[in-house]
Write a protein that holds these residues in place. Structure first.
Motif, PDB file in Angstrom:
ATOM      1  N   ARG A 147       6.703 -12.012  10.088  1.00  0.00           N
ATOM      2  CA  ARG A 147       6.569 -10.512  10.370  1.00  0.00           C
ATOM      3  C   ARG A 147       5.857 -10.264   8.764  1.00  0.00           C
ATOM      4  O   ARG A 147       5.596  -9.123   9.781  1.00  0.00           O
ATOM      5  N   ASN A 148       5.819 -10.238   8.150  1.00  0.00           N
ATOM      6  CA  ASN A 148       5.070  -9.747   7.061  1.00  0.00           C
ATOM      7  C   ASN A 148       3.557  -9.826   6.742  1.00  0.00           C
ATOM      8  O   ASN A 148       2.685 -10.855   7.581  1.00  0.00           O
ATOM      9  N   VAL A 149       2.889  -9.052   6.554  1.00  0.00           N
ATOM     10  CA  VAL A 149       1.617  -8.500   5.612  1.00  0.00           C
ATOM     11  C   VAL A 149       1.143 -10.292   4.843  1.00  0.00           C
ATOM     12  O   VAL A 149       2.213 -10.602   4.571  1.00  0.00           O
ATOM     13  N   ASN A 150       0.085  -9.746   5.587  1.00  0.00           N
ATOM     14  CA  ASN A 150      -0.027 -11.922   5.363  1.00  0.00           C
ATOM     15  C   ASN A 150      -1.585 -12.204   4.387  1.00  0.00           C
ATOM     16  O   ASN A 150      -1.689 -13.127   3.970  1.00  0.00           O
ATOM     17  N   TYR A 151      -1.362 -11.377   3.651  1.00  0.00           N
ATOM     18  CA  TYR A 151      -2.159 -11.334   2.425  1.00  0.00           C
ATOM     19  C   TYR A 151      -1.011 -10.992   0.687  1.00  0.00           C
ATOM     20  O   TYR A 151      -0.657 -10.352   1.257  1.00  0.00           O
ATOM     21  N   ASP A 152      -1.923 -11.239  -0.201  1.00  0.00           N
ATOM     22  CA  ASP A 152      -1.844 -11.167  -1.383  1.00  0.00           C
ATOM     23  C   ASP A 152      -2.235  -8.959  -1.919  1.00  0.00           C
ATOM     24  O   ASP A 152      -2.586  -9.482  -1.979  1.00  0.00           O
ATOM     25  N   VAL A 153      -1.198  -8.632  -1.881  1.00  0.00           N
ATOM     26  CA  VAL A 153      -1.557  -7.011  -1.708  1.00  0.00           C
ATOM     27  C   VAL A 153      -1.391  -6.741  -2.816  1.00  0.00           C
ATOM     28  O   VAL A 153      -2.204  -5.925  -3.337  1.00  0.00           O
ATOM     29  N   LYS A 154      -1.317  -7.608  -4.232  1.00  0.00           N
ATOM     30  CA  LYS A 154      -1.383  -7.234  -5.610  1.00  0.00           C
ATOM     31  C   LYS A 154      -3.162  -7.513  -4.954  1.00  0.00           C
ATOM     32  O   LYS A 154      -3.857  -6.823  -6.313  1.00  0.00           O
ATOM     33  N   LYS A 155      -3.444  -8.438  -5.021  1.00  0.00           N
ATOM     34  CA  LYS A 155      -4.526  -9.499  -4.705  1.00  0.00           C
ATOM     35  C   LYS A 155      -5.460  -8.305  -4.650  1.00  0.00           C
ATOM     36  O   LYS A 155      -6.957  -8.132  -4.774  1.00  0.00           O
ATOM     37  N   TYR A 156      -5.620  -7.977  -3.340  1.00  0.00           N
ATOM     38  CA  TYR A 156      -6.255  -6.953  -2.172  1.00  0.00           C
ATOM     39  C   TYR A 156      -5.698  -5.808  -2.268  1.00  0.00           C
ATOM     40  O   TYR A 156      -5.292  -5.522  -1.255  1.00  0.00           O
ATOM     41  N   PRO A 157      -5.671  -5.259  -3.007  1.00  0.00           N
ATOM     42  CA  PRO A 157      -5.278  -3.757  -3.240  1.00  0.00           C
ATOM     43  C   PRO A 157      -6.317  -2.306  -2.230  1.00  0.00           C
ATOM     44  O   PRO A 157      -5.153  -2.012  -1.578  1.00  0.00           O
ATOM     45  N   GLU A 158      -6.946  -2.529  -2.339  1.00  0.00           N
ATOM     46  CA  GLU A 158      -7.963  -1.910  -0.560  1.00  0.00           C
ATOM     47  C   GLU A 158      -7.801  -2.367   0.346  1.00  0.00           C
ATOM     48  O   GLU A 158      -7.619  -1.277   1.109  1.00  0.00           O
ATOM     49  N   ARG A 159      -7.351  -3.477   0.129  1.00  0.00           N
ATOM     50  CA  ARG A 159      -6.745  -3.882   2.282  1.00  0.00           C
ATOM     51  C   ARG A 159      -5.723  -2.679   2.606  1.00  0.00           C
ATOM     52  O   ARG A 159      -5.012  -2.179   3.026  1.00  0.00           O
ATOM     53  N   TRP A 160      -4.619  -3.462   2.052  1.00  0.00           N
ATOM     54  CA  TRP A 160      -3.434  -2.562   1.711  1.00  0.00           C
ATOM     55  C   TRP A 160      -3.653  -0.988   1.388  1.00  0.00           C
ATOM     56  O   TRP A 160      -3.058  -0.243   2.755  1.00  0.00           O
ATOM     57  N   ASN A 161      -4.432  -0.228   0.288  1.00  0.00           N
ATOM     58  CA  ASN A 161      -4.589   0.853   0.520  1.00  0.00           C
ATOM     59  C   ASN A 161      -5.298   1.109   2.246  1.00  0.00           C
ATOM     60  O   ASN A 161      -4.720   2.542   2.701  1.00  0.00           O
ATOM     61  N   GLN A 162      -5.591   0.595   2.881  1.00  0.00           N
ATOM     62  CA  GLN A 162      -6.187   0.814   4.029  1.00  0.00           C
ATOM     63  C   GLN A 162      -5.512   0.982   5.370  1.00  0.00           C
ATOM     64  O   GLN A 162      -5.817   1.651   5.566  1.00  0.00           O
ATOM     65  N   PHE A 163      -4.475   0.003   4.900  1.00  0.00           N
ATOM     66  CA  PHE A 163      -3.348   0.048   5.431  1.00  0.00           C
ATOM     67  C   PHE A 163      -2.321   1.329   5.590  1.00  0.00           C
ATOM     68  O   PHE A 163      -2.334   1.867   6.696  1.00  0.00           O
ATOM     69  N   LYS A 164      -2.316   1.820   4.310  1.00  0.00           N
ATOM     70  CA  LYS A 164      -1.411   2.840   4.463  1.00  0.00           C
ATOM     71  C   LYS A 164      -2.567   4.215   4.719  1.00  0.00           C
ATOM     72  O   LYS A 164      -1.384   4.890   5.518  1.00  0.00           O
ATOM     73  N   GLN A 165      -3.375   4.246   4.352  1.00  0.00           N
ATOM     74  CA  GLN A 165      -4.182   4.919   5.801  1.00  0.00           C
ATOM     75  C   GLN A 165      -4.501   5.606   7.176  1.00  0.00           C
ATOM     76  O   GLN A 165      -4.298   6.683   7.381  1.00  0.00           O
ATOM     77  N   TYR A 166      -4.311   4.137   7.402  1.00  0.00           N
ATOM     78  CA  TYR A 166      -4.209   3.790   8.683  1.00  0.00           C
ATOM     79  C   TYR A 166      -2.753   4.454   9.230  1.00  0.00           C
ATOM     80  O   TYR A 166      -2.853   5.365  10.364  1.00  0.00           O
ATOM     81  N   THR A 167      -1.787   4.229   8.710  1.00  0.00           N
ATOM     82  CA  THR A 167      -0.648   4.716   8.940  1.00  0.00           C
ATOM     83  C   THR A 167      -0.338   6.050   9.312  1.00  0.00           C
ATOM     84  O   THR A 167       0.292   6.346  10.031  1.00  0.00           O
ATOM     85  N   TYR A 168      -0.669   6.214   8.122  1.00  0.00           N
ATOM     86  CA  TYR A 168      -0.938   7.730   8.218  1.00  0.00           C
ATOM     87  C   TYR A 168      -1.569   8.400   8.880  1.00  0.00           C
ATOM     88  O   TYR A 168      -0.684   9.697   9.845  1.00  0.00           O
ATOM     89  N   ASN A 169      -2.347   8.587   8.552  1.00  0.00           N
ATOM     90  CA  ASN A 169      -3.568   9.322   9.550  1.00  0.00           C
ATOM     91  C   ASN A 169      -3.107   9.124  11.122  1.00  0.00           C
ATOM     92  O   ASN A 169      -2.874   9.769  12.107  1.00  0.00           O
ATOM     93  N   GLN A 170      -1.878   7.768  11.795  1.00  0.00           N
ATOM     94  CA  GLN A 170      -1.681   7.536  13.255  1.00  0.00           C
ATOM     95  C   GLN A 170      -0.729   9.036  13.187  1.00  0.00           C
ATOM     96  O   GLN A 170      -0.432   9.168  14.441  1.00  0.00           O
TER      97      GLN A 170
END
Length: 478
Positions: free
Chosen positions: A195-218
Motif C-alpha cells: 500500500r505504500n509509495v513504491n519508490y525510494d523517496v530519498k533517491k527520488y526526492p523530486e518525485r515525492w515533492n511532486q506528490f506533496k504538491q499534488y496532495t496540497y493542491n487537491q
C-alpha cells in the motif's frame, strides 16, 4: 554489496520498529481557539454519517483495496485475472461510472430524519479516483469521456455537500493521503509492492515533492470551491513522517519503512486559512493534526480522555455490495448510547450503489433510528460522559446544566421492566425523575444496592423499544 544493503535495511527497520514499540504517543491538544470551539460543538453533535462511494460500486467490491498487491482478506480479487489486467479493468470503471439515480437530497433528508448532525463524504479514496472536479488529474468523475460527466450534477462532492448543508447537517470531506493512481505515488516505472509509495523517496526526492504538491493542491481545491467544510478527515495513516511510525503503522508495510512526510503543518495552515476553525483528523497519526481519534469498527471498552469517534458500517461493508446485511436498529441504537455514554461520537457508514441509490434497508434502518431519536435525542445531543458511564444495562450521560440521563437498554422484544435499578450514581434529595416520552414524574428510592426507579404499568404497556431515557434533574456530588 547487495547483502550489505539488505543488512543495513533490516537494521533500520528493526531500529524503527523497536522505537515504535514504545508507549503510543499521547493525544496532542489543539491550541487554536477557533478549532477548540469547533471541537466542542462537534462533541455536541454526537451522531453522523460517512459515505463511501466510487466507481468500484459497479462491481460491488471493496473500495480501492482489491488493487493493492497485498495478501490480505480485504484485498482479495478475482484469482483468474492477472494483477495488471485486473488493475486496468478496475481503472476503466471510472469511465463507465454513471449513477443516473443520484439524488443526494434524498440521502440528506434520511440522515436528518435519523438525527444525524454531520456527514463525511469520500472525495477521493486510496485508488485515486476523484469524486470532485479536481484540476490535478483526469482520473475524476467530471473528466471528458466519463459516462456521468455530462450530467449537470457531475461534480458529485459539491452536490452532496450542498444537499446536506441545506438539511442543516455539517459537512466534512474524507480525503485519502495515498493515491494509487498518481504516478507520483505509485510510479509506473516500478510495480506496486504494497500500500505504500513504491519508490525510494530519498533517491527520488523530486518525485515525492511532486506528490506533496499534488496532495496540497487537491486539498486546497476542496477548501476553496465546495462551500463551508468543518472537518478534513484524512485516511491512509501509513503516509506519515518516519519519526511518527508506530508498531501498528509498521505492520502495514511489507517493505522497508520510509519517510512519507507530506508536510501536514503546511496543509493544515492552508486549509484553515480558507476554513477557519476546521477540524483536522489525520487518522492514526498521533500528533498535532489528529484533533480527534477514530477507532474503526469498534467501541472502546471504557471512556477515552480525548475527543474520539467510532466509525462503523451500517451494513457489513464500507462500500456497496449487493444484498448487504444491515445491523438491526436495536443494535445501532445500543451502539450509539454506549458510545455517547463513554464520551464519543458515532459516525455510521452507508455505501450507495452504482446507480446512486442506497439500499432500501439503509432508509428503513435510518427511519427506525430517527423514530427513537425523536423521543430520546435530548439524552444524546450536547452531553458529556459521567462516571460510572454504565452499570449493567443502564448507561449515563450528563447535560451541561448538571442533569443526568439514565438510559436503560432494552433487548430485542423486551418489555419495559417494572423496576429499573442502577448503582454508582445517586439522585440528589428532591430530584425529579422523568422518562422521555412520558409526562409524569417517576417514583424512586435508594437502597443498599443503589437506586430503584418504579415504572408504572401504563408506561410498560406503551411498547417502548430499543432503550428508554430517564432524566434525573440533579444528582449528588460524586
Amino acid at each position: 554489496m547487495r547483502k550489505l544493503w539488505m543488512a543495513l535495511g533490516c537494521a533500520l527497520a528493526f531500529s524503527v520498529a523497536a522505537s515504535a514499540q514504545e508507549k503510543e504517543s499521547p493525544y496532542v491538544p489543539e491550541t487554536d481557539k477557533a478549532v477548540l470551539q469547533k471541537l466542542d460543538e462537534w462533541q455536541d453533535w454526537k451522531f453522523g454519517m460517512i459515505i463511501h462511494w466510487g466507481p468500484y460500486s459497479q462491481w460491488g467490491v471493496v473500495e480501492s483495496w482489491s488493487i493493492c498487491p497485498e495478501d490480505e482478506g480485504w484485498t482479495a480479487r478475482n484469482p483468474k485475472i492477472p494483477y495488471f489486467e485486473y488493475l486496468q479493468k478496475y481503472e476503466a470503471l471510472g469511465k463507465t461510472f454513471n449513477p443516473v439515480r443520484f439524488v443526494p437530497e434524498k440521502w440528506a433528508k434520511a440522515a436528518r430524519e435519523a438525527g444525524m448532525k454531520y456527514m463525511v463524504f469520500t472525495t477521493k479514496h486510496h485508488d485515486g479516483y476523484c469524486m470532485f472536479d479536481t484540476k490535478q488529474t483526469d482520473y475524476r468523475v467530471t473528466a471528458p469521456g466519463v459516462a456521468f460527466s455530462s450530467n449537470q450534477r457531475a461534480n458529485i462532492a459539491k452536490e452532496v455537500f450542498e444537499a446536506f448543508r441545506k438539511e442543516g447537517i455539517h459537512a466534512g470531506a474524507y480525503f485519502s493521503k495515498p493515491d494509487w493512481h498518481s504516478d507520483a505515488y505509485w510510479w509506473n516505472y516500478f510495480p506496486p509492492r504494497d500500500r505504500n509509495v513504491n519508490y525510494d523517496v530519498k533517491k527520488y526526492p523530486e518525485r515525492w515533492n511532486q506528490f506533496k504538491q499534488y496532495t496540497y493542491n487537491q486539498i486546497e481545491e476542496l477548501m476553496t470551491g465546495y462551500g463551508k467544510l468543518e472537518i478534513l478527515w484524512l485516511d491512509g495513516g501509513w503516509v506519515r513522517p518516519l519519526k511518527q511510525q508506530t508498531k501498528e503503522s509498521l505492520s502495514w508495510s511489507k517493505t522497508l519503512p520510509q519517510d512519507q512526510d507530506i508536510d501536514m503543518a503546511r496543509i493544515a495552515s492552508m486549509a484553515r486559512s480558507h476554513q477557519p476553525g476546521l477540524i483536522v483528523v489525520d487518522r492514526s497519526v498521533h500528533g498535532p493534526f489528529e484533533n480527534y481519534r477514530t477507532p474503526e469498527q469498534e467501541i472502546p471498552a471504557k471512556p477515552l480522555d480525548y475527543p474520539w469517534e467510532t466509525c462503523m458500517t451500517m451494513g457489513g461493508s464500507w462500500s456497496y455490495v449487493p444484498n448487504d446485511k444491515y445491523k438491526s436498529v436495536n443494535t445501532l441504537i445500543h451502539n450509539l448510547v454506549d458510545i455517547v455514554a463513554k464520551g464519543g461520537n458515532y459516525l455510521l457508514n452507508v455505501g450507495p450503489g452504482p446507480d446512486g441509490e442506497l439500499h432500501e434497508a439503509a432508509y428503513t434502518t435510518m427511519k427506525g433510528i430517527g423514530a427513537w431519536m425523536q423521543v430520546n435525542s435530548d439524552a444524546i445531543y450536547g452531553t458529556r460522559a459521567v462516571a460510572p458511564y454504565k452499570d449493567g444495562k443502564v448507561c449515563f450521560t450528563r447535560k451541561k446544566d448538571g442533569s443526568v440521563y439514565a438510559i436503560y437498554l432494552l433487548d430485542e422484544h423486551e418489555q419495559l421492566p417494572a423496576t429499573i435499578s442502577f448503582n454508582g450514581l445517586k439522585p440528589a434529595r428532591g430530584a425529579r425523575l422523568q422518562m422521555l416520552g412520558a409526562k409524569d414524574n417517576l417514583v424512586w428510592k435508594t437502597n443498599v444496592s443503589g437506586v430503584e426507579v418504579k415504572i408504572p404499568e401504563s408506561l410498560r404497556q406503551k411498547g417502548f423499544q430499543h432503550a428508554v431515557a430517564i432524566r434525573i434533574s440533579n444528582v449528588e456530588n460524586m
